[in-house]
Motif scaffolding. Structure first.
Motif, PDB file in Angstrom:
ATOM      1  N   PHE I   3      39.037  -2.149  97.137  1.00  0.00           N
ATOM      2  CA  PHE I   3      39.384  -1.647  95.802  1.00  0.00           C
ATOM      3  C   PHE I   3      40.290  -2.670  95.113  1.00  0.00           C
ATOM      4  O   PHE I   3      41.156  -3.268  95.761  1.00  0.00           O
ATOM      5  CB  PHE I   3      40.179  -0.339  95.904  1.00  0.00           C
ATOM      6  CG  PHE I   3      39.438   0.813  96.493  1.00  0.00           C
ATOM      7  CD1 PHE I   3      38.716   1.675  95.676  1.00  0.00           C
ATOM      8  CD2 PHE I   3      39.447   1.057  97.861  1.00  0.00           C
ATOM      9  CE1 PHE I   3      38.029   2.753  96.223  1.00  0.00           C
ATOM     10  CE2 PHE I   3      38.763   2.123  98.410  1.00  0.00           C
ATOM     11  CZ  PHE I   3      38.054   2.981  97.591  1.00  0.00           C
ATOM     12  N   LEU I   4      40.088  -2.849  93.814  1.00  0.00           N
ATOM     13  CA  LEU I   4      41.012  -3.652  93.021  1.00  0.00           C
ATOM     14  C   LEU I   4      41.960  -2.662  92.346  1.00  0.00           C
ATOM     15  O   LEU I   4      41.523  -1.791  91.583  1.00  0.00           O
ATOM     16  CB  LEU I   4      40.245  -4.469  91.983  1.00  0.00           C
ATOM     17  CG  LEU I   4      40.968  -5.667  91.393  1.00  0.00           C
ATOM     18  CD1 LEU I   4      41.256  -6.724  92.453  1.00  0.00           C
ATOM     19  CD2 LEU I   4      40.131  -6.290  90.280  1.00  0.00           C
ATOM     20  N   LYS I  41      45.676  -5.927 101.233  1.00  0.00           N
ATOM     21  CA  LYS I  41      45.230  -7.246 101.687  1.00  0.00           C
ATOM     22  C   LYS I  41      45.811  -8.407 100.864  1.00  0.00           C
ATOM     23  O   LYS I  41      46.055  -9.475 101.401  1.00  0.00           O
ATOM     24  CB  LYS I  41      43.702  -7.292 101.655  1.00  0.00           C
ATOM     25  CG  LYS I  41      43.078  -6.288 102.624  1.00  0.00           C
ATOM     26  CD  LYS I  41      41.578  -6.195 102.480  1.00  0.00           C
ATOM     27  CE  LYS I  41      40.869  -7.304 103.219  1.00  0.00           C
ATOM     28  NZ  LYS I  41      39.403  -7.122 103.206  1.00  0.00           N
ATOM     29  N   ARG I  42      45.977  -8.233  99.586  1.00  0.00           N
ATOM     30  CA  ARG I  42      46.546  -9.298  98.758  1.00  0.00           C
ATOM     31  C   ARG I  42      47.230  -8.676  97.547  1.00  0.00           C
ATOM     32  O   ARG I  42      46.816  -7.637  97.047  1.00  0.00           O
ATOM     33  CB  ARG I  42      45.439 -10.251  98.206  1.00  0.00           C
ATOM     34  CG  ARG I  42      44.983 -11.362  99.129  1.00  0.00           C
ATOM     35  CD  ARG I  42      46.054 -12.400  99.431  1.00  0.00           C
ATOM     36  NE  ARG I  42      46.579 -13.076  98.272  1.00  0.00           N
ATOM     37  CZ  ARG I  42      45.991 -14.116  97.658  1.00  0.00           C
ATOM     38  NH1 ARG I  42      44.842 -14.596  98.105  1.00  0.00           N
ATOM     39  NH2 ARG I  42      46.560 -14.675  96.610  1.00  0.00           N
ATOM     40  N   LEU I  43      48.279  -9.340  97.069  1.00  0.00           N
ATOM     41  CA  LEU I  43      48.948  -8.927  95.834  1.00  0.00           C
ATOM     42  C   LEU I  43      49.093 -10.155  94.935  1.00  0.00           C
ATOM     43  O   LEU I  43      49.405 -11.240  95.418  1.00  0.00           O
ATOM     44  CB  LEU I  43      50.348  -8.368  96.113  1.00  0.00           C
ATOM     45  CG  LEU I  43      50.514  -6.941  96.603  1.00  0.00           C
ATOM     46  CD1 LEU I  43      51.994  -6.584  96.653  1.00  0.00           C
ATOM     47  CD2 LEU I  43      49.781  -5.931  95.708  1.00  0.00           C
ATOM     48  N   LEU I  55      44.483  -6.291  96.088  1.00  0.00           N
ATOM     49  CA  LEU I  55      43.220  -6.052  96.771  1.00  0.00           C
ATOM     50  C   LEU I  55      43.527  -5.153  97.961  1.00  0.00           C
ATOM     51  O   LEU I  55      44.326  -5.519  98.836  1.00  0.00           O
ATOM     52  CB  LEU I  55      42.607  -7.378  97.237  1.00  0.00           C
ATOM     53  CG  LEU I  55      41.269  -7.254  97.971  1.00  0.00           C
ATOM     54  CD1 LEU I  55      40.190  -6.719  97.053  1.00  0.00           C
ATOM     55  CD2 LEU I  55      40.863  -8.620  98.530  1.00  0.00           C
TER      56      LEU I  55
END
Lengths: 91, 91, 91, 91, 91, 91, 91, 91, 91, 91
Positions: I3-4, I41-43, I55
């Protein structure tokens, strides 16, 4: 000339219940008077909202503004006005 | 009663140059007539666009529609109309 | 139950004048029938546009859709529907 | 050069009636002065709203900003400015 | 007076490659001339789009419109203009 | 790399005049420093608004964010950033 | 520096199936090359649409534009680019 | 996992009536199959439009996309997908 | 499934500096835990704003909601979620 | 007749935790009653938000409004209602 008028009323959170009740009654009385004067022709409620769609008739936008501004809740109303032309099938 | 009218004209790509020229001349002639009749009071160009802002005066929205629809380019015009009320400082 | 229905009709550029005239007449005939049946109650023209605001009455959204879809110009109409609730002042 | 300026004024709920009255009078006086100076040419009221459409004339956007910022209610005004070009039919 | 001008160019699919090339060259030549005349001061590309942001300087919106309309690709450009005022820190 | 940065500052109504003045001076001093460092290249005022358009240059979006966040009014600024690519005519 | 890039591709209706297939293969080959070069880092599909969200890395917006413009389907892509800054938690 | 999916279908004007009929039948058959497979749970018609709201269930967005893309009219559908979470009252 | 997720945090003006600091630290600790659990997972930071793009990976939208709602700043976050499908090139 | 109803609840910051808890319980009880009465058919949570999508069934928009307005949190809910027509495949 007819106008489609849409408004949503948001009384401030800080306003007491008594003042709200007084305002609503004054609003109803004023609206009734505008109906008698032929300015306000129909009102519908937008489901789920404190919003109203209305059919108004006034000689021009200035007279319409004066009628709307005479409503006691006017200072807390967000109003949009749409000018309507006669449809040829209505003549 | 005054109206602020905004329109943008997009003639179809397939229209030939001659037809465009003819239309523009007919448009200008019709606009001049609407000025003489007191319906069209001022026109401004939106810079960078084929768009126009105009100040119109008509008894009501129906008469305004008829004036706009009498313009030869009307079938290719995207029009929005805003009804104006008299400002107290103007009286 | 009442609905406020707004639609704008854009016939394709390639449609001939005769076909347009035929369509407009069929449209008018069908609209008249919908009025007689009590589905179509009022129509207004949006000034400056090929757009129409209408007040419709139907048992539910399905019956309203069927009425709208029965209009000969329906394939070229962009339609938006707003469900209206009864306003307490109207009772 | 002319500009179409649209603004809506929202005085804070906490402002007393006296202060509002004083502000409105100061606003009117300043507007009158801007008219005399040729900066403010016309004002219209947007029906149903505390909003105003105005036609202004100024040498450039900086002079226009200074005129708008000189209005006593400026801190509570939401303003949008549209630069207007001369329409060929107006020459 | 300075303006921020944003435009996106969409040449029609039916235009041949040769005509596109000719147009792009004429566009570049005209832009160069507008730079020499001091009207066009800077251009940036919007990444990922056939769009351009430009800083222009012109006496008023009418002169700006004439400069923009003199670009050979103008009939296929979608243009928006924003009037800029001088910032006090820049004086 | 250049960025077009647009921001509008809204100090809270409850902030006193002295604090506002102090903030504005600190803002000006910080902006001057960012100019000296080559990060802030130009500022324009949006006419009629407490809004500013600026041309900034920074190695990347992270350095730009740090520069913007170093402005004393940053907590009250609504900021939008647009990355700009070099236009071929500028090379 | 990283960018979030969103694009939607609409090949014209008149394009034949063979040309589409050829384009899609060339697109895939070019994308693979951009991955090897470290410019294209991740792609996601927007469910239900011919649209794609991608994470790209490029020295600046100009290099990103060149990478995007090198895609064979670029003339039919509608692209929006969002510059991303490093989040402190990622360092 | 459930998704709310909204789509509007616009077959091109140039498509013949027979092809449309064939497509509609293939669409209905495919939809029925997706129902049997438990992917498509409910469909509603948006009144006045060729648009549909549907409740879908799929393991994830990729499986949902594959189901949507398997519809024969998919190339002419404009689709938006909204991921839904379970409401605590439903457990 | 990925998901975004985009969110912007606005702590109330009345919240003291100590409470803000405590919240930020609790936020960081919780985010770190969600990373360890494979949900976050990522910012990335949106330059110029107190906004973040992230993410996330979760079995479904309900698990994602629970993860987001577990963040200490959640009551002051404005969140939008976009479901992502796997792109064929990523397989 | 079915309606898709979307609402987002924002209780005021000044409301104490006890009052919130009381409201939430009253809300749940009222919702359960509306389910038993067949008005409320399904609820989904919008991930990441205090928002809810619901499927409701009511004889008309007036009955729907009365059901929504009977919810204890109604004064703090922002509600939008979409009327749904029966899809031919559902019959």
């Amino acid at each position: 000339m007819e106008f489609l008028v849409r408004f949503e009323t948001r009384l401030p959170d800080t306003m007491g219940e008594e003042e709200r009740k007084r305002l609503r009654e004054a609003e109803r009385a004023r609206a009734m008077r505008l109906r008698e004067d032929g300015l306000l022709k129909r009102l519908w409620r937008v489901p789920g909202r404190r919003a109203v769609v209305g059919l108004w008739e006034a000689p021009d936008a200035t007279a319409l503004h004066d009628a709307l501004a005479s409503l006691p809740q006017f200072p807390w109303m967000d109003v949009t006005v749409e000018a309507l032309a006669v449809h040829p099938q209505e003549v």
